[in-house]
Design a protein around this motif. Structure first.
Motif, PDB file in Angstrom:
ATOM      1  N   THR A 197       0.957  -1.262  -0.010  1.00  0.00           N
ATOM      2  CA  THR A 197      -0.094  -0.193   0.085  1.00  0.00           C
ATOM      3  C   THR A 197       1.053   1.330  -0.143  1.00  0.00           C
ATOM      4  N   ALA A 198       0.225   2.165  -0.197  1.00  0.00           N
ATOM      5  CA  ALA A 198       1.039   3.514  -0.075  1.00  0.00           C
ATOM      6  C   ALA A 198       1.562   3.835   1.188  1.00  0.00           C
ATOM      7  N   ALA A 199       0.673   3.583   2.181  1.00  0.00           N
ATOM      8  CA  ALA A 199       1.176   3.715   3.624  1.00  0.00           C
ATOM      9  C   ALA A 199       2.573   2.978   3.893  1.00  0.00           C
ATOM     10  N   GLU A 200       2.494   1.859   3.303  1.00  0.00           N
ATOM     11  CA  GLU A 200       3.638   1.040   3.269  1.00  0.00           C
ATOM     12  C   GLU A 200       5.122   1.635   3.011  1.00  0.00           C
ATOM     13  N   TRP A 201       4.532   1.877   1.866  1.00  0.00           N
ATOM     14  CA  TRP A 201       5.862   2.548   1.106  1.00  0.00           C
ATOM     15  C   TRP A 201       6.473   3.715   1.702  1.00  0.00           C
ATOM     16  N   PHE A 202       5.300   4.612   2.287  1.00  0.00           N
ATOM     17  CA  PHE A 202       5.548   5.836   2.971  1.00  0.00           C
ATOM     18  C   PHE A 202       6.555   5.330   4.240  1.00  0.00           C
ATOM     19  N   HIS A 203       5.984   4.391   4.970  1.00  0.00           N
ATOM     20  CA  HIS A 203       6.837   3.981   5.960  1.00  0.00           C
ATOM     21  C   HIS A 203       8.248   3.495   5.948  1.00  0.00           C
TER      22      HIS A 203
END
Length: 623
Positions: A199-205
């Protein structure tokens, strides 16, 4: 609504555009931009909105690295009444495999579809504009008839995969997944090979958790790597993706250390040894004592008595006297028996004659008379034998000592010559090394002058971007393909090796390259670009590192020589050798002493007999 500033994202990840528009950007900057884009996608997805038509023209990047989303009219979203406003456009190179070949007008896209485009976007940014499915075919058949990128996407042929055994390999001069943290690398595997994309959130983290370190050339990379991946590409003949302004100086500290070592070596005299040769001569524990040739004064002794059974005259003598007297009396009294008395007288005379001297007595006297001279002679012979043995031992001892002294001196000379040879050889090598090291600045300037032409040519060709030119059979589609393989400028065409599906366009590119090159004008008065300076500095630094490595070898050899040939150690070794040699002399001394004592015992035994033999001889001579 405020005016949106920024440049299309491809102006950041394309190397030639980044140098003009984002000259200060580093790989850390690209990671932070990727994180910002992931954050923007997460904001959309959290509200049920999809970008749908993900591509490099729909995202702008500001000078601060902020992401701006444009062309929002193509976003897909769902109204309150449940109606989808779909996106009916898309670019195949950014489309997931499950949507390849389908009409976008009939597809309601999902977040998973958007996440594929996000992963392709992040890959482009982090991997210098490379497409994840643009690789080098591994077989000859595919090289001759390579599949298009769309087919590779459908077949999930992720060229950079560490797990896949597909038919594509990593293209030359490209970053690999090994340059990323394991978790980030696994995200790309999931996005391009798996079915459940990050997910985009996983990439961000995960992108936010990357730590960086700087190499000597100013390249920023993942800090847990043992070597800079950008330097590895650069040193292998690839481009220097990040040209940074760094200070480079041929450090004088190394030269000072070299000069210091040279003085130390030059001032070191040859090996000095203790004079241990006299130890052999002083060592003799036994000094041979030569016997005197005269018999020493001995005490007088009384003569020994004759044995009781030995007499000077036999009993037959006395019987003969008596018998002769009897015969004379008988002859006088009885003349008629004269013949008988005559025969008896002859017999008694024979008895008198035979019994007058006792042979045992005579033999004993002779023995006693002869014993003294024999003992004296035996003594003198034994003395001579003892002295001859002593001379032999002295000769052997002297030869042994001389041989050991010679060996010791030869060993010292050999060790001294070996030390001098290594020392002189190291001095010569170090003098040459210092000369080469001091010449590095001049060498750097010469290299800059030599490369100035190629530097200007590269800069000139690098400004001619393919996508901005009108080249027959090289339209937007083929320009996009070329970009996926890192071919963006005339300079890239000059070094182009493999790009599929170009057809007549490949020939036209080469014609265009020759036309562009013909317009190049060399200007020797212009300063050299920072890129060329850095390349020269890299090569000079390699030379410097090689020289420093040679210096370390010389230093280590010198230190090893000093340890092995340390005067105290060498003298200790000499003393150990002398001690071992003394054991050989000890054995020789012991044997000489044992023989000497044997001779002394034998002489003492003879001397003990002489006084008695001398006394007996004197008496026997009077009998």
């Amino acid at each position: 609504m405020p005016k949106v500033d920024g440049l299309p994202v491809h102006m950041l990840y394309r190397v030639v555009d980044r140098r003009d528009n984002f000259p200060a950007a580093t790989w850390q900057s690209l990671v932070r931009v990727s994180q910002n884009i992931a954050s923007a996608f997460n904001t959309l997805h959290s509200r049920g909105i999809l970008m749908a038509d993900v591509n490099e023209t729909n995202i702008l990047i500001t000078k601060k690295g902020e992401a701006r989303l444009i062309d929002c009219d193509s976003f897909q979203f769902k109204s309150k009444n449940g109606e989808y406003y779909i996106c009916n456009v898309g670019i195949p190179l950014w489309t997931p495999p499950e949507l390849q070949g389908k009409s976008f007008a009939q597809v309601v896209r999902t977040e998973q579809h958007d996440l594929f485009g996000l992963a392709v976007m992040l890959f482009h940014i982090l991997f210098m504009g490379r497409h994840p499915f643009a690789g080098v075919p591994k077989t000859k058949d595919l090289l001759e008839n390579p599949p298009p990128i769309e087919a590779c996407i459908i077949g999930r042929q992720f060229a950079f995969s560490k797990k896949s055994t597909g038919y594509l390999g990593v293209p030359p001069n490209a970053l690999t997944l090994d340059a990323l943290p394991e978790k980030v690398a696994s995200f790309f595997e999931r996005a391009f090979v798996g079915t459940e994309r990050p997910t985009a959130a996983e990439w961000f983290h995960e992108l936010g958790s990357i730590d960086f370190q700087k190499c000597q050339w100013g390249h920023l990379h993942y800090r847990r790597l043992t070597a800079c991946p950008w330097c590895s590409i650069w040193n292998s003949g690839g481009p220097n993706f990040f040209v940074t302004s760094i200070t480079f100086d041929t450090s004088s500290s190394s030269a000072v250390e070299m000069e210091k070592l040279l003085r130390e070596i030059s001032n070191t005299v040859s090996l000095g040894f203790e004079d241990l040769s006299t130890e052999y001569r002083r060592h003799a524990s036994f000094i041979w004592k030569f016997a005197r040739h005269e018999i020493p004064a001995l005490p007088e002794r009384p003569p020994s008595r004759l044995p009781d059974n030995i007499h000077k005259t036999n009993f037959s003598y006395y019987f003969g006297i008596l018998g002769l007297l009897g015969c004379l009396v008988g002859l006088a009294g009885y003349p008629s028996g004269a013949l008988m008395w005559f025969i008896g007288g002859i017999t008694t005379l024979l008895m008198i004659s035979k019994g007058k001297i006792n042979s045992d007595f005579t033999a004993e006297i002779k023995r006693r008379v002869d014993a003294y001279p024999a003992l004296e002679k035996s003594y003198l012979m034994k003395v001579n034998e003892q002295n001859a043995s002593g001379r032999r031992y002295q000769e052997v001892y002297a030869k042994t000592v001389s041989s050991l002294e010679k060996q010791l001196i030869e060993h010292q000379v050999t060790a001294r010559n070996a030390f001098d040879h290594v020392r002189d050889d190291l001095r010569k090598k170090l003098m040459l090394l210092i000369s080469d090291y001091r010449a590095l600045p001049a060498k750097e300037q010469n290299m800059i002058n030599e490369r100035k032409y190629n530097s200007q040519l590269e800069d000139f060709l690098g400004k001619h971007v393919i996508s901005k030119q009108k080249i027959a059979h090289v339209g937007p589609a083929r320009s996009a393909i070329l970009e996926q393989y890192g071919i963006e400028t005339a300079w890239d065409v000059k070094h182009m090796k493999y790009v599929p599906k170009l057809g007549q366009g490949e020939h036209n590119l080469k014609v265009w390259l020759r036309r562009v090159e013909s317009r190049f004008l060399y200007r020797p008065e212009e300063p050299v670009s920072e890129k060329t300076k850095q390349e020269v500095r890299r090569d000079v630094l390699r030379t410097e590192q090689e020289l420093i490595a040679r210096f370390k070898e010389i230093w280590q050899t010198w230190q090893s020589l000093l340890r092995e040939r340390n005067p105290a150690r060498m003298n200790q070794l000499q003393r150990t050798k002398v001690a071992e040699d003394k054991k050989q002399l000890d054995a020789l001394n012991l044997k000489a002493e044992q023989d000497h004592r044997r001779f002394e015992n034998e002489l003492s035994s003879i001397l003990e007999k002489i006084p008695q033999a001398r006394a007996d001889a004197k008496v026997a001579a009077t009998l």
